[in-house]
Motif scaffolding. Sequence first.
Motif, mmCIF file in Angstrom:
data_model
loop_
_atom_site.group_PDB
_atom_site.id
_atom_site.type_symbol
_atom_site.label_atom_id
_atom_site.label_comp_id
_atom_site.label_asym_id
_atom_site.label_seq_id
_atom_site.Cartn_x
_atom_site.Cartn_y
_atom_site.Cartn_z
ATOM 1 N N ILE A 184 5.489 10.468 -9.257
ATOM 2 C CA ILE A 184 6.339 10.553 -8.063
ATOM 3 C C ILE A 184 7.746 10.134 -8.469
ATOM 4 N N VAL A 186 -5.631 6.158 -1.946
ATOM 5 C CA VAL A 186 -5.519 5.700 -3.346
ATOM 6 C C VAL A 186 -5.203 4.217 -3.470
ATOM 7 N N THR A 187 -4.471 3.681 -2.497
ATOM 8 C CA THR A 187 -4.114 2.268 -2.635
ATOM 9 C C THR A 187 -5.044 1.368 -1.816
ATOM 10 N N PRO A 208 -2.470 8.927 0.519
ATOM 11 C CA PRO A 208 -3.267 10.121 0.234
ATOM 12 C C PRO A 208 -4.587 9.747 -0.438
ATOM 13 N N MET A 264 -2.307 8.901 5.259
ATOM 14 C CA MET A 264 -1.664 8.084 4.235
ATOM 15 C C MET A 264 -2.417 6.772 4.100
ATOM 16 N N VAL A 322 10.903 9.573 2.882
ATOM 17 C CA VAL A 322 10.433 8.426 3.674
ATOM 18 C C VAL A 322 10.403 7.218 2.745
ATOM 19 N N MET A 342 4.920 1.754 -3.367
ATOM 20 C CA MET A 342 4.923 2.215 -4.763
ATOM 21 C C MET A 342 5.285 3.703 -4.845
ATOM 22 N N ARG A 380 0.799 -1.236 0.000
ATOM 23 C CA ARG A 380 0.000 0.000 0.000
ATOM 24 C C ARG A 380 0.826 1.278 0.000
ATOM 25 N N CYS A 381 2.086 1.192 0.317
ATOM 26 C CA CYS A 381 2.876 2.416 0.483
ATOM 27 C C CYS A 381 4.121 2.463 -0.400
ATOM 28 N N HIS A 427 6.763 5.301 -1.754
ATOM 29 C CA HIS A 427 7.865 5.476 -0.807
ATOM 30 C C HIS A 427 8.979 4.472 -1.078
ATOM 31 N N GLU A 452 6.140 6.918 12.399
ATOM 32 C CA GLU A 452 5.481 7.684 11.331
ATOM 33 C C GLU A 452 4.382 6.867 10.654
ATOM 34 N N GLN A 474 0.678 8.201 10.544
ATOM 35 C CA GLN A 474 0.138 8.600 9.240
ATOM 36 C C GLN A 474 -0.919 7.639 8.706
ATOM 37 N N ILE A 479 -6.172 0.957 1.404
ATOM 38 C CA ILE A 479 -5.797 0.219 2.597
ATOM 39 C C ILE A 479 -7.082 -0.081 3.382
ATOM 40 N N PRO A 509 8.584 10.474 -1.259
ATOM 41 C CA PRO A 509 8.097 11.724 -0.665
ATOM 42 C C PRO A 509 8.707 11.945 0.718
#
Length: 167
Positions: A111, A148-149, A145, A143, A118, A100, A97-98, A102, A132, A136, A151, A115
Amino acid sequence: MLSNHYPLAFATTYNWIIAALIFLIGVLIRLYFNSMHAGKGKPYWTWAASAILFIVIIWLSSAGRPMPAAETAMAPTDAKFAGSEHFAAVRDTVLGRCSMCHAAEPAWEGIRRAPKDVRLDNDASIAAHAREIYLQAGRSHAMPPGNVTQIAPEERALIVAWFEGAR
Ligand code: HEC
């Protein structure tokens, strides 16, 4: 000729020596043909010398290789997050979920770099960012944002259980 298709030739520590040796091989090849065409025989030693120089180039191209990134090693304070019973599941969630966005080389359209620096694409950095991630994506919905993924609420609950259980 040494275009950017051959990074081992131009983008390693000893590239300047490699360039000089390639120049020297060019001289040897020229010498061979000049001698031959001048009727002075064929100086076959130039072949051997070129081959030896080429082997030296191969060796140089992998000498002085950069050290592996320090972030793959885990700090002792992060080890408790990585050692948690929930870690495997949290890691799968974060990778799915993150990461892609980060990551060292984000796969998300638009991107270009992780970002705010991180990075969440390996065990050590996931453990290092436990707090974090918790704030977040566990305690808040900041997160991903706009989610979008996608979660799931259970995945957020898992992040909370992971952080609060291990801190
Ligand atoms: C679509 C791309 C994308 C995804 C997916 C994503 N993020 Fe982010 N993340 C961002 C962007 C963009 C920022 C910078 C936001 C800003 O500048 O305020 C950010 C910032 C952050 C920060 C730093 C916040 C701060 O203000 O210091 C953390 C921590 C973070 N994300 C964690 C996560 C976690 C955990 C996930 C997965 C659950 C995740 N992100 C998924 C794009 C993404």
